[in-house]
Scaffold this active site. Structure first.
Site, PDB file in Angstrom:
ATOM      1  N   ARG A  14      10.998 -17.536   4.590  1.00 40.91           N
ATOM      2  CA  ARG A  14      11.576 -16.443   3.781  1.00 40.91           C
ATOM      3  C   ARG A  14      11.270 -16.572   2.294  1.00 40.91           C
ATOM      4  NH1 ARG A  14      16.168 -17.712   7.071  1.00 40.91           N
ATOM      5  NH2 ARG A  14      16.181 -16.445   8.949  1.00 40.91           N
ATOM      6  N   LYS A  19       2.185  -6.867  -5.281  1.00 41.58           N
ATOM      7  CA  LYS A  19       2.009  -6.186  -3.993  1.00 41.58           C
ATOM      8  C   LYS A  19       1.231  -7.102  -3.057  1.00 41.58           C
ATOM      9  CE  LYS A  19       1.967  -1.237  -5.001  1.00 41.58           C
ATOM     10  NZ  LYS A  19       1.150  -0.027  -4.824  1.00 41.58           N
ATOM     11  N   GLU A  21     -11.752  -0.455 -10.583  1.00 40.04           N
ATOM     12  CA  GLU A  21     -10.333  -0.594 -10.938  1.00 40.04           C
ATOM     13  C   GLU A  21     -10.143  -0.678 -12.451  1.00 40.04           C
ATOM     14  OE1 GLU A  21      -7.793  -0.226  -9.013  1.00 40.04           O
ATOM     15  OE2 GLU A  21      -8.298  -0.829  -6.964  1.00 40.04           O
ATOM     16  N   LYS A  52      -1.572  -2.623 -16.724  1.00 37.30           N
ATOM     17  CA  LYS A  52      -0.869  -2.817 -15.461  1.00 37.30           C
ATOM     18  C   LYS A  52       0.496  -3.463 -15.699  1.00 37.30           C
ATOM     19  CE  LYS A  52      -1.145  -3.952 -10.695  1.00 37.30           C
ATOM     20  NZ  LYS A  52      -1.945  -4.130  -9.511  1.00 37.30           N
ATOM     21  N   GLU A  87       7.570   0.550  -7.154  1.00 32.92           N
ATOM     22  CA  GLU A  87       6.892   1.823  -6.953  1.00 32.92           C
ATOM     23  C   GLU A  87       7.835   2.960  -6.589  1.00 32.92           C
ATOM     24  OE1 GLU A  87       3.558   1.776  -4.166  1.00 32.92           O
ATOM     25  OE2 GLU A  87       2.403   2.941  -5.571  1.00 32.92           O
ATOM     26  N   ARG A  90       4.794   3.691 -11.094  1.00 28.62           N
ATOM     27  CA  ARG A  90       3.780   2.745 -10.633  1.00 28.62           C
ATOM     28  C   ARG A  90       2.709   3.405  -9.764  1.00 28.62           C
ATOM     29  NH1 ARG A  90       4.331  -3.460  -8.429  1.00 28.62           N
ATOM     30  NH2 ARG A  90       2.139  -3.633  -7.902  1.00 28.62           N
ATOM     31  N   ASN A 136      -2.463   4.064  -8.417  1.00 26.15           N
ATOM     32  CA  ASN A 136      -3.220   4.393  -7.212  1.00 26.15           C
ATOM     33  C   ASN A 136      -4.153   5.583  -7.413  1.00 26.15           C
ATOM     34  OD1 ASN A 136      -2.555   2.391  -5.388  1.00 26.15           O
ATOM     35  ND2 ASN A 136      -0.619   3.373  -4.842  1.00 26.15           N
ATOM     36  N   HIS A 143      -7.020   6.175  -5.066  1.00 24.35           N
ATOM     37  CA  HIS A 143      -6.767   5.360  -3.870  1.00 24.35           C
ATOM     38  C   HIS A 143      -6.442   6.194  -2.639  1.00 24.35           C
ATOM     39  CE1 HIS A 143      -6.797   2.208  -6.822  1.00 24.35           C
ATOM     40  NE2 HIS A 143      -6.504   1.277  -5.954  1.00 24.35           N
ATOM     41  N   HIS A 182      -8.573   5.134   0.257  1.00 19.42           N
ATOM     42  CA  HIS A 182      -8.036   4.505   1.471  1.00 19.42           C
ATOM     43  C   HIS A 182      -8.511   5.243   2.721  1.00 19.42           C
ATOM     44  CE1 HIS A 182      -4.377   2.367  -0.597  1.00 19.42           C
ATOM     45  NE2 HIS A 182      -5.530   1.768  -0.820  1.00 19.42           N
ATOM     46  N   HIS A 207     -13.230  -1.929  -1.155  1.00 21.13           N
ATOM     47  CA  HIS A 207     -12.091  -1.190  -1.680  1.00 21.13           C
ATOM     48  C   HIS A 207     -12.463  -0.475  -2.994  1.00 21.13           C
ATOM     49  CE1 HIS A 207      -8.035  -0.184  -2.858  1.00 21.13           C
ATOM     50  NE2 HIS A 207      -8.155  -0.898  -3.950  1.00 21.13           N
TER      51      HIS A 207
END
Lengths: 371, 371
Positions: free
Chosen positions: B128, B150, B192, B234, B244, B248, B252, B255, B259, B272
């Protein structure tokens, strides 16, 4: 006996800043869930349950939720601790993605500790976190696993090794669902209830000694009190130490030995609460041999464990070197540090501590306490 | 051109209350890591890397860490986005458990975004949560995936669908590791970096136009500035919206389309950053058709994307109904709500917004922008 302190006549509140939530305890709560403002809003609901609980309570919950959510899906998992693994967890992700569920989907865990742990970890991980509600239908889950935000799956090399701290938005303990609980599981739940006495509240231990027969007869008034007091103590502990940096470890009284039994026997052979039952006796015996409690205390705990229908003695995990096998399994416990096992011990009745113990003494206890 | 604001001459700080951490940017930082007080203490270290990076930088990091930790283990994963799945993640858990690693084990992610995402999710989930440090060795990871907490793995039905928000304790961007980066991956990283211009800082876009040749030639002064400014922007965005909930999402940009290309082509076929490159052009074109930016802005972005060596046009994912396939894949994007796709669009140069768009218009853009 001191009066019991209730935080609230209806609910027990877990205080964790912006992650605070209520535990509702009462009868026939499933039916009324849709009209309850505490149930989080969302675009859809996914009920996560198992093949045993689904036929009993699945439709009751789904009917209620359909009044609150545009769509309600259900995923039914195989039943049992031996299925608390990645493959089963992935059934939840498959369902979420196949139904196109977004970040505002609310997961409902309807079942015992295994369902709650997996639905909770799925909620923590799906799209990096969606809201979820625990609806525990076993006594063990109502007093322990559904409260406090621990979620996890097992790994072949250790129990609950992969998971997250992730708080539900609500816990709904419907005592009516305990009517169908097999007697073996009722006893397993009583193990986690008994635990709260030695570690925190000897008055509660006295109450349990007085009311054990009522609890076994599923008297709802007695059950309501036992569930509420257990949740109160757990709320108090978790509220001070959400991520188990210190105090929270005392809730694992009996669990270090118990987890070794569960893992050593193969998950599912012993119920979690059965491992905790025998494990508490072993931990109390170790406390006694370290001079922390007298033998009368150990004897008193053993009587209560036995009356609850729980095993008093640990399983033999290895005929050749049983203690060695226990030690090996306990060294991968999450509380261990640099290979040193940290035991939750009773440091005087009603008070717990976490400490190491010499291997030789632990071996003596295991030899003395296993069947 | 406005002067650039630096938070700190040496480090960029991510401000997230008790989860704050530094991003170190410099040359030959790997070697000095052991003497750095910012590296967290622990009982052991596990270096998570891949089969490409391990022979290049593995021993350099391990030698440094051996001065700080009693034991240092390494787990080497297969390389590539197509391996960012549960099976590969489980190699990390296997290593941790086989080595008897406890809660005070520090994970080091040595590699690109895939290694960082998987090591980060493993760190979030093992027992955990254990501490971890990002040591990104690709430009893309240095400016994006290693910063902001993330972590995730892919599911066959969607990219990054299973993961956690989990912050590292430190990010170490050693610019020397970019010397060995394949040129295709250098371009992917530039995607990016370019992104930060349209969404937040047109001065930076101007600087990129002036220095693109230096960046492609791996001039370390230019790289240091590009990495630092990207991390600053960032840091500013993530510091305001860690999980997010709103702002935030602007990170993206490009993206949503990207994606879809990555998933539709099969993970690993397009990098990517390549998907983000073509995706930014598509998102800019959609912004233009919605009247948010003029065509000069779109043309300017296209020139920069092309100069960076990135694809200008999206892939054809389905010969029969290409736009339909894009829409289908975009509807399972994490930003989607109740099946409505949320696009990150440019709402005037240097400013982004998140909003829906009519399907018909999106189809037009896809038809116009795919090869």
């Amino acid at each position: 006996m001191k009066p019991f302190v209730f935080f609230n006549a209806e609910n027990v509140r877990i205080q964790l800043d912006d992650r605070s939530y209520d535990i509702q305890i009462g009868q026939n709560l499933l039916q009324g869930l849709s009209g309850d403002g505490a149930v989080p809003a969302g675009t859809a609901a996914l009920v996560v349950t198992n093949e045993t609980v689904q036929p009993l309570y699945g439709s009751r919950l789904v009917v209620a939720l359909k009044q609150r959510y545009p769509v309600v899906h259900t995923v039914t998992l195989p039943d049992g601790e031996e299925h608390k693994n990645w493959q089963t967890l992935n059934l939840i992700f498959d369902a979420l993605l196949q139904h196109g569920c977004d970040r505002k989907t609310v997961l409902f865990a309807l079942g015992g500790g295994v369902v709650g742990d997996m639905a909770g970890f799925a909620a923590a991980s799906y799209m990096r976190g969606v809201p979820f509600v625990q609806v525990p239908t076993t006594l063990l889950a109502q007093v322990d696993s559904s409260v406090g935000g621990k979620t996890a799956i097992n790994h072949p090399l250790g129990k609950n090794m992969i998971g997250a701290f992730y708080q539900p938005q609500l816990v709904v303990c419907d005592l009516a669902t305990l009517d169908t609980l097999p007697v073996r599981e009722l006893s397993a739940g009583l193990a986690e209830i008994i635990k709260y006495g030695p570690i925190a509240d000897m008055d509660f231990m006295g109450w349990l000694e007085e009311h054990m027969d009522s609890l076994l007869a599923r008297d709802r008034t007695a059950l309501a009190h036992a569930v509420r007091r257990s949740c109160e103590i757990k709320a108090w502990v978790v509220g001070q130490d959400e991520r188990e940096a210190g105090l929270r470890a005392i809730l694992n009284f009996g669990h270090t030995f118990g987890h070794a039994i569960e893992a050593g026997m193969g998950y599912g052979a012993w119920l979690h609460g059965e491992g905790v039952g025998a494990g508490m006796v072993m931990a109390a015996e170790l406390s006694h041999r370290l001079g922390l409690v007298d033998d009368a205390f150990v004897a008193r705990l053993k009587v209560l464990v036995q009356r609850a229908g729980l095993p008093l003695r640990g399983a033999v995990l290895d005929a050749a070197d049983n203690a060695g096998r226990y030690l090996e399994l306990m060294r991968v416990d999450k509380k261990a540090e640099a290979g040193e096992i940290r035991f939750v011990l009773i440091d005087g009745p009603g008070r717990a501590c976490v400490r190491a113990a010499p291997d030789a003494l632990v071996r003596e206890v295991i030899d003395a306490c296993c069947a």
